[in-house]
Design a protein around this motif. Structure first.
Motif, PDB file in Angstrom:
ATOM      1  N   GLN A 151       0.790  -1.228   0.000  1.00  0.00           N
ATOM      2  CA  GLN A 151       0.000   0.000   0.000  1.00  0.00           C
ATOM      3  C   GLN A 151       0.823   1.280   0.000  1.00  0.00           C
ATOM      4  OE1 GLN A 151      -2.984  -0.085   3.064  1.00  0.00           O
ATOM      5  NE2 GLN A 151      -3.325   2.116   3.036  1.00  0.00           N
ATOM      6  N   ALA A 152       1.937   1.287   0.748  1.00  0.00           N
ATOM      7  CA  ALA A 152       2.618   2.558   0.986  1.00  0.00           C
ATOM      8  C   ALA A 152       4.083   2.361   1.336  1.00  0.00           C
ATOM      9  CB  ALA A 152       1.927   3.309   2.137  1.00  0.00           C
ATOM     10  N   TYR A 153       4.818   3.466   1.212  1.00  0.00           N
ATOM     11  CA  TYR A 153       6.159   3.555   1.784  1.00  0.00           C
ATOM     12  C   TYR A 153       6.030   3.954   3.251  1.00  0.00           C
ATOM     13  CZ  TYR A 153       8.301   3.392  -2.867  1.00  0.00           C
ATOM     14  OH  TYR A 153       8.720   3.004  -4.118  1.00  0.00           O
ATOM     15  N   PHE A 154       6.896   3.389   4.087  1.00  0.00           N
ATOM     16  CA  PHE A 154       6.922   3.697   5.512  1.00  0.00           C
ATOM     17  C   PHE A 154       8.196   4.478   5.809  1.00  0.00           C
ATOM     18  CE2 PHE A 154       4.039   0.333   5.016  1.00  0.00           C
ATOM     19  CZ  PHE A 154       3.337   0.074   6.181  1.00  0.00           C
ATOM     20  N   ALA A 155       8.067   5.663   6.367  1.00  0.00           N
ATOM     21  CA  ALA A 155       9.212   6.468   6.788  1.00  0.00           C
ATOM     22  C   ALA A 155       9.235   6.464   8.313  1.00  0.00           C
ATOM     23  CB  ALA A 155       9.099   7.887   6.254  1.00  0.00           C
ATOM     24  N   VAL A 156      10.281   5.909   8.889  1.00  0.00           N
ATOM     25  CA  VAL A 156      10.353   5.714  10.334  1.00  0.00           C
ATOM     26  C   VAL A 156      11.227   6.795  10.957  1.00  0.00           C
ATOM     27  CG1 VAL A 156      10.989   4.110  12.175  1.00  0.00           C
ATOM     28  CG2 VAL A 156      10.050   3.243  10.018  1.00  0.00           C
ATOM     29  N   TYR A 157      10.698   7.406  12.023  1.00  0.00           N
ATOM     30  CA  TYR A 157      11.387   8.510  12.705  1.00  0.00           C
ATOM     31  C   TYR A 157      11.771   8.131  14.130  1.00  0.00           C
ATOM     32  CZ  TYR A 157      10.238  11.689   8.898  1.00  0.00           C
ATOM     33  OH  TYR A 157      10.162  12.300   7.677  1.00  0.00           O
ATOM     34  N   LYS A 158      12.607   8.980  14.727  1.00  0.00           N
ATOM     35  CA  LYS A 158      13.105   8.753  16.079  1.00  0.00           C
ATOM     36  C   LYS A 158      12.011   8.932  17.113  1.00  0.00           C
ATOM     37  CE  LYS A 158      15.370  12.034  17.975  1.00  0.00           C
ATOM     38  NZ  LYS A 158      16.393  13.066  18.330  1.00  0.00           N
ATOM     39  N   ASP A 159      11.210   9.985  16.975  1.00  0.00           N
ATOM     40  CA  ASP A 159      10.196  10.264  17.994  1.00  0.00           C
ATOM     41  C   ASP A 159       8.973  10.931  17.366  1.00  0.00           C
ATOM     42  OD1 ASP A 159      10.698  13.118  17.802  1.00  0.00           O
ATOM     43  OD2 ASP A 159      12.442  12.815  19.086  1.00  0.00           O
ATOM     44  N   GLU A 160       7.919  11.058  18.157  1.00  0.00           N
ATOM     45  CA  GLU A 160       6.643  11.556  17.646  1.00  0.00           C
ATOM     46  C   GLU A 160       6.693  13.027  17.270  1.00  0.00           C
ATOM     47  OE1 GLU A 160       3.449  11.825  20.811  1.00  0.00           O
ATOM     48  OE2 GLU A 160       4.950  10.615  21.847  1.00  0.00           O
ATOM     49  N   ASP A 161       7.597  13.804  17.839  1.00  0.00           N
ATOM     50  CA  ASP A 161       7.708  15.205  17.439  1.00  0.00           C
ATOM     51  C   ASP A 161       8.058  15.333  15.968  1.00  0.00           C
ATOM     52  OD1 ASP A 161       7.015  16.196  19.911  1.00  0.00           O
ATOM     53  OD2 ASP A 161       9.086  16.446  20.595  1.00  0.00           O
ATOM     54  N   ASP A 162       8.958  14.462  15.498  1.00  0.00           N
ATOM     55  CA  ASP A 162       9.307  14.487  14.079  1.00  0.00           C
ATOM     56  C   ASP A 162       8.094  14.167  13.215  1.00  0.00           C
ATOM     57  OD1 ASP A 162      11.929  15.146  14.578  1.00  0.00           O
ATOM     58  OD2 ASP A 162      12.715  13.111  14.337  1.00  0.00           O
ATOM     59  N   VAL A 163       7.302  13.182  13.646  1.00  0.00           N
ATOM     60  CA  VAL A 163       6.099  12.806  12.890  1.00  0.00           C
ATOM     61  C   VAL A 163       5.108  13.967  12.840  1.00  0.00           C
ATOM     62  CG1 VAL A 163       4.057  11.309  12.921  1.00  0.00           C
ATOM     63  CG2 VAL A 163       6.334  10.336  13.286  1.00  0.00           C
ATOM     64  N   LYS A 164       4.921  14.631  13.960  1.00  0.00           N
ATOM     65  CA  LYS A 164       3.947  15.719  14.025  1.00  0.00           C
ATOM     66  C   LYS A 164       4.419  16.959  13.257  1.00  0.00           C
ATOM     67  CE  LYS A 164       1.988  14.233  18.436  1.00  0.00           C
ATOM     68  NZ  LYS A 164       1.824  14.517  19.873  1.00  0.00           N
ATOM     69  N   ASN A 165       5.733  17.140  13.147  1.00  0.00           N
ATOM     70  CA  ASN A 165       6.262  18.359  12.540  1.00  0.00           C
ATOM     71  C   ASN A 165       6.660  18.221  11.079  1.00  0.00           C
ATOM     72  OD1 ASN A 165       6.022  19.859  14.940  1.00  0.00           O
ATOM     73  ND2 ASN A 165       7.989  19.100  15.703  1.00  0.00           N
ATOM     74  N   VAL A 166       6.771  17.010  10.579  1.00  0.00           N
ATOM     75  CA  VAL A 166       7.222  16.830   9.197  1.00  0.00           C
ATOM     76  C   VAL A 166       6.217  17.432   8.216  1.00  0.00           C
ATOM     77  CG1 VAL A 166       6.154  14.553   8.885  1.00  0.00           C
ATOM     78  CG2 VAL A 166       8.203  15.172   7.577  1.00  0.00           C
ATOM     79  N   SER A 187       5.977   6.296  20.570  1.00  0.00           N
ATOM     80  CA  SER A 187       5.305   7.367  21.300  1.00  0.00           C
ATOM     81  C   SER A 187       5.433   7.156  22.799  1.00  0.00           C
ATOM     82  CB  SER A 187       3.823   7.417  20.902  1.00  0.00           C
ATOM     83  OG  SER A 187       3.083   8.268  21.731  1.00  0.00           O
ATOM     84  N   VAL A 188       5.224   8.225  23.545  1.00  0.00           N
ATOM     85  CA  VAL A 188       5.248   8.142  25.006  1.00  0.00           C
ATOM     86  C   VAL A 188       3.865   7.771  25.534  1.00  0.00           C
ATOM     87  CG1 VAL A 188       5.616   9.421  27.145  1.00  0.00           C
ATOM     88  CG2 VAL A 188       7.123   9.822  25.184  1.00  0.00           C
ATOM     89  N   ALA A 189       2.842   8.478  25.104  1.00  0.00           N
ATOM     90  CA  ALA A 189       1.483   8.234  25.600  1.00  0.00           C
ATOM     91  C   ALA A 189       0.844   7.014  24.943  1.00  0.00           C
ATOM     92  CB  ALA A 189       0.620   9.465  25.376  1.00  0.00           C
ATOM     93  N   PHE A 190       1.266   6.692  23.713  1.00  0.00           N
ATOM     94  CA  PHE A 190       0.766   5.539  22.978  1.00  0.00           C
ATOM     95  C   PHE A 190       1.961   4.644  22.646  1.00  0.00           C
ATOM     96  CE2 PHE A 190      -2.056   9.082  22.359  1.00  0.00           C
ATOM     97  CZ  PHE A 190      -3.325   8.540  22.468  1.00  0.00           C
ATOM     98  N   ASP A 191       1.706   3.544  21.959  1.00  0.00           N
ATOM     99  CA  ASP A 191       2.828   2.702  21.541  1.00  0.00           C
ATOM    100  C   ASP A 191       3.526   3.284  20.316  1.00  0.00           C
ATOM    101  OD1 ASP A 191       2.795   0.442  23.434  1.00  0.00           O
ATOM    102  OD2 ASP A 191       0.778   0.132  22.641  1.00  0.00           O
ATOM    103  N   PHE A 192       2.728   3.812  19.372  1.00  0.00           N
ATOM    104  CA  PHE A 192       3.331   4.479  18.215  1.00  0.00           C
ATOM    105  C   PHE A 192       2.346   5.487  17.645  1.00  0.00           C
ATOM    106  CE2 PHE A 192       1.241   0.694  16.463  1.00  0.00           C
ATOM    107  CZ  PHE A 192       0.604   1.171  15.317  1.00  0.00           C
ATOM    108  N   VAL A 193       2.894   6.418  16.875  1.00  0.00           N
ATOM    109  CA  VAL A 193       2.074   7.430  16.206  1.00  0.00           C
ATOM    110  C   VAL A 193       2.361   7.372  14.720  1.00  0.00           C
ATOM    111  CG1 VAL A 193       2.038   8.956  18.211  1.00  0.00           C
ATOM    112  CG2 VAL A 193       3.801   9.263  16.459  1.00  0.00           C
TER     113      VAL A 193
END
Length: 268
Positions: A151-166, A187-193
């Motif tokens: 379905q998609a390419y997966f881009a994996v980041y160090k932390d959720e801030d990168d995901v939210k800010n990209v 993620s801290v509050a969840f397992d992953f974002v």
């Protein structure tokens, strides 16, 4: 001329709060409409997906999903929304089976805790050796790793801030069609974002993408050493997905809230 009346429901999926999660239009049918008509209805709705289903002679609900741009092979949130409609507006037991050409049977159960659980094929992604230039340069923050499934390419980041800010370069990501791009991190509050970009297939950013968790959940299950995970899709609307990973299946559960019930008037 008397118009043909079709029922339509709009459901907020993967949320227990109105105006959050991902909106899906659900149109139950007795017989299939022409493909062009279904696409026109989906484009008119202008939501991430419009789901159409027909119950066949074996009691299985054949389902098709359309974005405003095209028919989609696999959609989780519109399947969840469709199950919610069947459970709440049709006289039907709390276990149903959908069928779609690209994914086969999707078993769905209404759980005692109010969530609806869908059984998806395990679509764990594989590492990408040769990363397309459009993917490498199409995200404003450089990922640590790249993976890919059907379905998609997966881009994996160090932390959720990168995901939210990209910030995606949509022009570049569009050239990756038919593949979309999901960005994800622990993620801290969840397992992953995660967040999901699909400019070639539906729009800029999908609010909550149930189908991609058939790949995200097994990826993070191995990475985190957990079979059961809770995920946040960190779009503006946001949504929460409860995942359980088995060898060949991935179970994805969520809540739904009904926003609208109405009719579509079609003139021949």
């Amino acid at each position: 001329m008397t118009p043909t009346q079709l029922p339509i429901y709009i459901i907020d999926a993967f949320t227990d709060t109105l105006f959050k999660g991902n909106q899906a239009a659900v149109v139950p049918l007795k017989h299939w409409l022409p493909e062009s008509m279904m696409q026109s209805i989906a484009s008119e709705n202008n939501l991430s997906e419009t789901a159409f289903f027909v119950k066949n002679s074996e009691g299985i609900f054949e389902i098709r999903w359309f974005s405003p741009l095209k028919e989609i092979d696999f959609c989780g949130h519109a399947t969840l929304a469709s199950a919610y409609v069947i459970f709440n507006h049709f006289d039907h037991p709390f276990c149903i089976t959908f069928w779609a050409k690209a994914v086969g049977k999707i078993e769905v159960n209404a759980l005692e805790n109010g969530l609806i659980e869908m059984s998806f094929p395990n679509r764990e992604p594989e590492c990408v050796v040769e990363v397309p230039e459009a993917l490498r340069t199409g995200l404003s923050i450089a990922p640590l790793e790249f993976y890919k499934n059907q379905q998609a390419y997966f881009a994996v980041y160090k932390d959720e801030d990168d995901v939210k800010n990209v910030v995606p370069d949509l022009e570049k990501l569009t050239t990756l069609a038919p593949f979309d791009v999901v960005v994800s991190a622990p993620s801290v509050a969840f397992d992953f974002v995660s967040r999901y970009f699909w400019p070639a297939n539906g729009g800029v950013e999908d609010p909550v993408t149930g189908s991609i968790h058939a790949g995200l959940a097994p990826f993070w299950s191995k990475r985190l050493g957990k079979q059961t995970l809770v995920a946040l899709q960190a779009s503006k609307r946001s949504g929460v997905l409860y995942c359980c990973v088995e060898k060949e299946r991935v179970f994805v559960s969520g809540a739904c809230v009904e926003y609208l019930q109405g009719t579509i008037g079609l003139r021949a």
